[in-house]
Design a protein around this motif. Sequence first.
Motif, PDB file in Angstrom:
ATOM      1  N   ILE A 146      -0.737 -11.910 -22.403  1.00  0.00           N
ATOM      2  CA  ILE A 146      -1.957 -11.605 -22.051  1.00  0.00           C
ATOM      3  C   ILE A 146      -2.022 -11.792 -20.617  1.00  0.00           C
ATOM      4  O   ILE A 146      -2.922 -12.322 -20.230  1.00  0.00           O
ATOM      5  N   LEU A 147      -1.017 -11.749 -19.708  1.00  0.00           N
ATOM      6  CA  LEU A 147      -0.956 -12.184 -18.481  1.00  0.00           C
ATOM      7  C   LEU A 147      -1.382 -10.731 -17.637  1.00  0.00           C
ATOM      8  O   LEU A 147      -0.611 -10.122 -17.283  1.00  0.00           O
ATOM      9  N   ASP A 148      -2.539 -10.856 -17.293  1.00  0.00           N
ATOM     10  CA  ASP A 148      -3.091  -9.539 -16.392  1.00  0.00           C
ATOM     11  C   ASP A 148      -3.520 -10.301 -14.831  1.00  0.00           C
ATOM     12  O   ASP A 148      -4.534 -10.826 -14.640  1.00  0.00           O
ATOM     13  N   TRP A 149      -2.351  -9.942 -14.047  1.00  0.00           N
ATOM     14  CA  TRP A 149      -2.433 -10.340 -12.780  1.00  0.00           C
ATOM     15  C   TRP A 149      -3.609 -10.061 -11.871  1.00  0.00           C
ATOM     16  O   TRP A 149      -3.898 -10.716 -11.137  1.00  0.00           O
ATOM     17  N   GLY A 150      -3.930  -8.666 -12.145  1.00  0.00           N
ATOM     18  CA  GLY A 150      -4.906  -8.068 -11.338  1.00  0.00           C
ATOM     19  C   GLY A 150      -6.340  -8.841 -11.763  1.00  0.00           C
ATOM     20  O   GLY A 150      -7.055  -9.233 -10.975  1.00  0.00           O
ATOM     21  N   PHE A 151      -6.537  -9.080 -13.147  1.00  0.00           N
ATOM     22  CA  PHE A 151      -7.770  -9.741 -13.704  1.00  0.00           C
ATOM     23  C   PHE A 151      -7.850 -11.178 -13.256  1.00  0.00           C
ATOM     24  O   PHE A 151      -8.852 -11.666 -12.730  1.00  0.00           O
ATOM     25  N   LEU A 152      -6.688 -11.904 -13.258  1.00  0.00           N
ATOM     26  CA  LEU A 152      -6.809 -13.214 -12.767  1.00  0.00           C
ATOM     27  C   LEU A 152      -6.848 -13.189 -11.351  1.00  0.00           C
ATOM     28  O   LEU A 152      -7.712 -14.248 -10.891  1.00  0.00           O
ATOM     29  N   GLY A 153      -6.355 -12.605 -10.663  1.00  0.00           N
ATOM     30  CA  GLY A 153      -6.656 -12.637  -9.110  1.00  0.00           C
ATOM     31  C   GLY A 153      -7.897 -12.222  -8.823  1.00  0.00           C
ATOM     32  O   GLY A 153      -8.680 -12.684  -7.799  1.00  0.00           O
ATOM     33  N   TRP A 154      -8.697 -11.232  -9.578  1.00  0.00           N
ATOM     34  CA  TRP A 154     -10.030 -10.831  -9.250  1.00  0.00           C
ATOM     35  C   TRP A 154     -11.029 -12.026  -9.363  1.00  0.00           C
ATOM     36  O   TRP A 154     -11.661 -12.143  -8.601  1.00  0.00           O
ATOM     37  N   ASN A 155     -10.649 -12.671 -10.504  1.00  0.00           N
ATOM     38  CA  ASN A 155     -11.662 -13.682 -10.970  1.00  0.00           C
ATOM     39  C   ASN A 155     -11.341 -14.860  -9.692  1.00  0.00           C
ATOM     40  O   ASN A 155     -12.357 -15.655  -9.590  1.00  0.00           O
ATOM     41  N   ALA A 156     -10.067 -15.201  -9.437  1.00  0.00           N
ATOM     42  CA  ALA A 156      -9.887 -16.147  -8.420  1.00  0.00           C
ATOM     43  C   ALA A 156     -10.434 -15.751  -7.180  1.00  0.00           C
ATOM     44  O   ALA A 156     -11.219 -16.926  -6.605  1.00  0.00           O
ATOM     45  N   LEU A 157     -10.496 -14.503  -6.764  1.00  0.00           N
ATOM     46  CA  LEU A 157     -11.267 -14.042  -5.583  1.00  0.00           C
ATOM     47  C   LEU A 157     -12.873 -14.346  -5.660  1.00  0.00           C
ATOM     48  O   LEU A 157     -13.343 -14.959  -4.620  1.00  0.00           O
ATOM     49  N   MET A 158     -13.296 -14.182  -6.925  1.00  0.00           N
ATOM     50  CA  MET A 158     -14.743 -14.129  -7.016  1.00  0.00           C
ATOM     51  C   MET A 158     -15.165 -15.705  -6.906  1.00  0.00           C
ATOM     52  O   MET A 158     -15.903 -15.962  -6.197  1.00  0.00           O
ATOM     53  N   ILE A 159     -14.215 -16.828  -7.429  1.00  0.00           N
ATOM     54  CA  ILE A 159     -14.773 -18.232  -7.238  1.00  0.00           C
ATOM     55  C   ILE A 159     -14.411 -18.740  -6.065  1.00  0.00           C
ATOM     56  O   ILE A 159     -15.289 -19.365  -5.228  1.00  0.00           O
ATOM     57  N   VAL A 160     -13.285 -18.328  -5.168  1.00  0.00           N
ATOM     58  CA  VAL A 160     -12.935 -18.658  -4.067  1.00  0.00           C
ATOM     59  C   VAL A 160     -14.205 -17.947  -3.128  1.00  0.00           C
ATOM     60  O   VAL A 160     -14.868 -18.933  -1.981  1.00  0.00           O
ATOM     61  N   GLY A 161     -14.611 -16.677  -3.081  1.00  0.00           N
ATOM     62  CA  GLY A 161     -15.630 -16.092  -2.390  1.00  0.00           C
ATOM     63  C   GLY A 161     -17.050 -16.638  -2.474  1.00  0.00           C
ATOM     64  O   GLY A 161     -17.817 -16.902  -1.715  1.00  0.00           O
ATOM     65  N   ALA A 162     -17.207 -17.441  -3.848  1.00  0.00           N
ATOM     66  CA  ALA A 162     -18.740 -17.880  -4.036  1.00  0.00           C
ATOM     67  C   ALA A 162     -18.626 -19.052  -3.245  1.00  0.00           C
ATOM     68  O   ALA A 162     -19.729 -19.406  -2.867  1.00  0.00           O
ATOM     69  N   PHE A 163     -17.572 -19.930  -3.446  1.00  0.00           N
ATOM     70  CA  PHE A 163     -17.412 -21.234  -2.658  1.00  0.00           C
ATOM     71  C   PHE A 163     -17.678 -21.074  -1.205  1.00  0.00           C
ATOM     72  O   PHE A 163     -18.227 -21.818  -0.519  1.00  0.00           O
ATOM     73  N   LEU A 164     -17.042 -19.994  -0.732  1.00  0.00           N
ATOM     74  CA  LEU A 164     -17.030 -19.728   0.796  1.00  0.00           C
ATOM     75  C   LEU A 164     -18.426 -19.574   1.152  1.00  0.00           C
ATOM     76  O   LEU A 164     -19.134 -19.968   2.004  1.00  0.00           O
TER      77      LEU A 164
END
Length: 343
Positions: free
Chosen positions: A65-83
């Motif tokens: 269940i390794l979806d790199w696109g989905f993981l990358g998007w969620n990572a982008l969301m949390i980093v974006g929210a933080f910044l």
Amino acid sequence: MILDSFIVSINIMLPFVALALLGVLLRRMGFIGDKFVRQGNKVLFYVGIPMTIFNHIHRADLSEILDWGFLGWNALMIVGAFLITWILAWKLMSDKDSVSSFVNSAYRSSLSVVAPPLFVLMAYTNATFADFYLPKALLTMSVLLVLSYATASVLFAVHNSKSKKLSGFGIVKDVLLSIIKNPIVIAVFVGLIFNFLDWRLPVTNTLALNYDSGHPFLFAATTVDALARLVMPLAMICVGANLKFHGFDKKFKYVIIAVVTKLLIMPIITVAVSFFFGFRGNDLTIIMILSALPMAVGAYVMQAELGGGDLYIGASTLMITMVLSAFTLTLFIFLFRVMGFLV
């Protein structure tokens, strides 16, 4: 489903509130004081939370269940929210000493405590979610947990550096050293090493099918699990002992803004942007839940230990989001089902 969601949310949140109220009572009775809170936070930061992080990372299934696109998007969301939260807080808040406390409270979600039972609830009512999306959700949660602590480490390191009046290379060096020496970051790397080498501590749940009472390292797994379970009760008692109502002053205004940001603004914007970029169905549901969770207990503990701003903002935001998220999460789940996103 709506009633079930509300009952599950209430049952998840109420123990947090009850333990915090116990902390208030113990403080008023003189059983605990400032010294207990400081020492408790140290135990949590250097032992309890690292054990929790290690458990999540070293047991995560990174092969399925390794979806790199989905993981990358969620990572982008949390980093974006933080910044974005950090930049806006620094520009708009007049009390610069409270910026790190506000940011830490407004963007960090309770990923390791509140998220899993909510995802399990989805799995009980949806076979597709149970077979495919549940492990995907838990893996995404683990990745975001690492990013949450990593970004917060940068936040507190930068603000502590500013308080020491460092500049240029001094700030960069101080930030890097703070991150490298952070016990939570160390726990992440140790967990990843165990995971990549396929070293798994045995399951300690005696009801689990893969429980092995004769495993030579069962004692180690039991010890790690016991230390990890220490986090929630001790942290909430410390939160309660540190709760002090300042009245409806400027700092309380920051608390209300942090609560509204965490429970409403952040999930609505995250879902809207994710929808615009093509996420639908259960993928969008996972994104919604991960962004609409209450403030993380570990966020308060980290702030208390690293000296990030005013603890009043963190403790108050934690308590209020824990109570209100039972209603806001239920509302979001209901809306997703009505609109057909939850399938």
